[in-house]
Design an enzyme around this catalytic site. Structure first.
Site, PDB file in Angstrom:
ATOM      1  N   GLY A 218       0.810  -1.201   0.000  1.00  0.00           N
ATOM      2  CA  GLY A 218       0.000   0.000   0.000  1.00  0.00           C
ATOM      3  C   GLY A 218       0.849   1.260   0.000  1.00  0.00           C
ATOM      4  CB  SER A 219       0.101   4.619   1.347  1.00  0.00           C
ATOM      5  OG  SER A 219      -1.130   4.726   0.650  1.00  0.00           O
TER       6      SER A 219
END
Length: 586
Positions: free
Chosen positions: A305-306
């Site tokens: 993810g981020s």
């Protein structure tokens, strides 16, 4: 005419049988051939076939006793015991030599917690010279068995593995199981398996003569002394391991998560100071452990993810096309690429590159990535170790997934910029952040204690790495997605990550992996901590609210434990009250 007395027997005339000459010769030849055959047979048995007969004879009275070597200790970096062998006794028997009655059978069965029929069955196998009746019993119980005085039943000294830290270090250390006849333990999980050779040592032996009662009456060969195994010192610090395990277990329970993992790295040496996994198990009694022995931090992969957005920002700066202040339009909070649409959690409008990281904008990261060369991006991912085994020597270590750049489409360029369509392990993620702690130099990881910092690989320039490190500090400040990662008295930098789990039919709609990875003190990074919470289901699933607090607790205690000087002694913990649980782009 002469008469014989009536009581005198007639004189017997001897009967002499004369064989023809040819028959006498045949008989003589037959007798000679018989002697020759006997002589040849004796030469064959005592000369040519001597080894076979000796083995059969030796089997009647001699025994080869294995002298078990003591397995080496496993310690943490400070010498604290993580695995040690304690002496125990094993009861064995030579069925042909056993003389036992029904009363003794019941007695020994009761002592060894066996059924009498089971004892009878084992001892009835007269073809075997060695069988175990019971392994790994206490010396006190073994003494009671020997008091029964049953011929053919003996004791053998062995060693049982004991793990003082129990479930706290179970995945890192692993556990062992009994070896073969007369042998020591063999590693089954963790470093017990990875370092089984050096830990095991070399068994010795002693060949003896025994009487029918099983008593040793003579040594045939000199004793071959066993060589004990080598001790292994892990990079792990047991004090930090307890802290990491405590905070991780608390977070998994509080968030009703399926599992979790946490790693603490020495930012300079790359040593793994702690590696906690939940759920765990007790290595001292490894029963009902299915699904619990997997070290998720090393063998499980997930989409980061981020937490991968700082790499996108670093690549942008390294390309020369961007600076931290370059402005990017992210409104209206969506970006369509073909039939797919990328969303932001909030509409932010114009953001700088630094703010893209602070606000965790998917649209901003995608727009940056789409302006970069595919091969250039792949080279950076590859240099950071994505898609490669870290080579730490741990069983089952996973590689992650990085597809060849030639297959990338624009939508894949965009999604990989915020950590989708690419997978890695938590260990790989923690190592990746060493580039931001060491001015662009990627450090190798070590699970074993090392004496000096290794030479790393320069991936980014010092200027680029320091700029991204400044961006990571913005993430934990007001306006960022990880204000709950703050540590009182210290400057902290890090990045949140929230990603849908990948199932058999694509992304799972309601299953997430929440993560956070960060470093402190930001002015001169000493530690890197990565946290992953699998499937939180207690309302919140964002990395900023689920994983960041775990980072904060572990980092705070670790910094205090090592008396690391504060670099922001006047700061106060500031939490946003209006943030919707610190939502971030996914």
């Amino acid at each position: 005419m002469a008469f014989r007395p009536l009581n005198q027997s007639p004189i017997a005339t001897p009967i002499v049988v004369k064989l023809p000459a040819w028959r006498r010769r045949i008989l003589l030849i037959a007798i000679l051939l018989g002697f020759v055959a006997l002589l040849g047979r004796s030469v064959y048995l005592q000369g040519i076939h001597k080894k076979f007969l000796q083995e059969k004879g030796d089997a009647r009275y001699s025994r080869n006793l294995i002298l078990t070597s003591q397995r080496g200790k496993i310690t943490d970096r400070n010498g604290e015991l993580l695995a040690i062998s304690t002496p125990v006794e094993s009861v064995w028997a030579s069925p042909p030599d056993v003389v036992i009655d029904s009363a003794q059978t019941k007695q020994i069965a009761a002592l060894l917690n066996l059924k009498p029929d089971e004892v009878k069955r084992r001892l009835a196998n007269s073809e075997r010279e060695f069988i175990y009746l019971k392994r790994r019993i206490s010396p006190e119980l073994a003494a009671k068995v020997m008091k029964l005085g049953i011929p053919g039943i003996e004791l053998q000294r062995e060693y049982k593995r004991y793990y003082p830290a129990g479930d706290v270090t179970a995945h890192m250390v692993g556990f062992t199981g009994p070896g073969d006849k007369g042998g020591g333990d063999r590693g089954l999980e963790g470093f017990e398996l990875a370092m089984n050779g050096p830990l095991s040592g070399v068994d010795g032996n002693r060949r003896v003569i025994k009487d029918r009662s099983g008593h040793i009456i003579e040594d045939l060969q000199a004793v071959k002394v066993p060589q004990d195994g080598r001790d292994v010192s892990l990079a792990l610090d047991l004090r930090i391991q307890y802290i990491a395990y405590r905070e991780l277990a608390r977070a998994v329970e509080m968030n009703k998560a399926t599992a979790g993992a946490a790693i603490v790295l020495d930012a300079k040496t790359g040593e793994v100071l702690a590696m906690a996994n939940v759920p765990t198990y007790n290595p001292n009694n490894p029963v009902n452990i299915k699904g619990k022995t997997r070290s998720r931090a090393i063998v499980d992969t997930f989409e980061p993810g981020s937490t991968l957005k700082p790499v996108t920002a670093a690549a942008a700066l390294e390309s020369g096309q961007y600076t931290p202040d370059t402005r990017i339009q992210t409104a209206p909070g969506t970006l369509s690429i073909g039939p797919a649409t990328i969303h932001d959690a909030h509409v932010e409008g114009v953001l700088t590159v630094a703010q893209v990281i602070q606000k965790s904008s998917n649209v901003g990261a995608s727009k940056i990535a789409l302006t970069l060369d595919k091969q250039f991006m792949w080279n950076i991912y590859n240099e950071l170790g994505l898609g490669h085994v870290e080579g730490v020597g741990f069983p089952g270590e996973a590689t992650g997934r990085l597809r060849p750049y030639k297959t990338w489409r624009p939508i894949e360029m965009a999604t990989m910029s915020f950590g989708h369509g690419i997978s890695l392990t938590l260990l790989q993620l923690a190592r990746l952040y060493t580039v931001f702690a060491n001015e662009g130099e990627l450090r190798p990881i070590s699970l074993l204690k090392i004496n000096e910092a290794p030479i790393g690989q320069q991936v980014f320039s010092a200027a680029t790495a320091n700029s991204v490190k400044d961006m990571l500090e913005l993430v934990v400040q007001p306006g960022g997605t990880a204000v709950k990662a703050q540590v009182l008295g210290y400057r902290v930098g890090g990045k949140t990550g929230t990603a849908h789990k990948v199932g058999t039919h694509g992304y799972e709609e309601k299953k997430y992996v929440a993560s956070f990875v960060g470093l402190a003190p930001a002015s001169k990074p000493r530690f890197i901590i990565a946290v992953m919470i699998d499937e939180p289901s207690n309302g919140s699933y964002y990395g900023g609210t689920v994983a960041a607090p775990v980072f904060s607790s572990i980092m705070a205690d670790t910094l205090r434990l090592f008396a690391v000087p504060q670099d922001a002694p006047d700061n106060n913990i500031v939490l946003e009250s209006n943030a919707e649980d610190a939502k971030e782009g996914m």
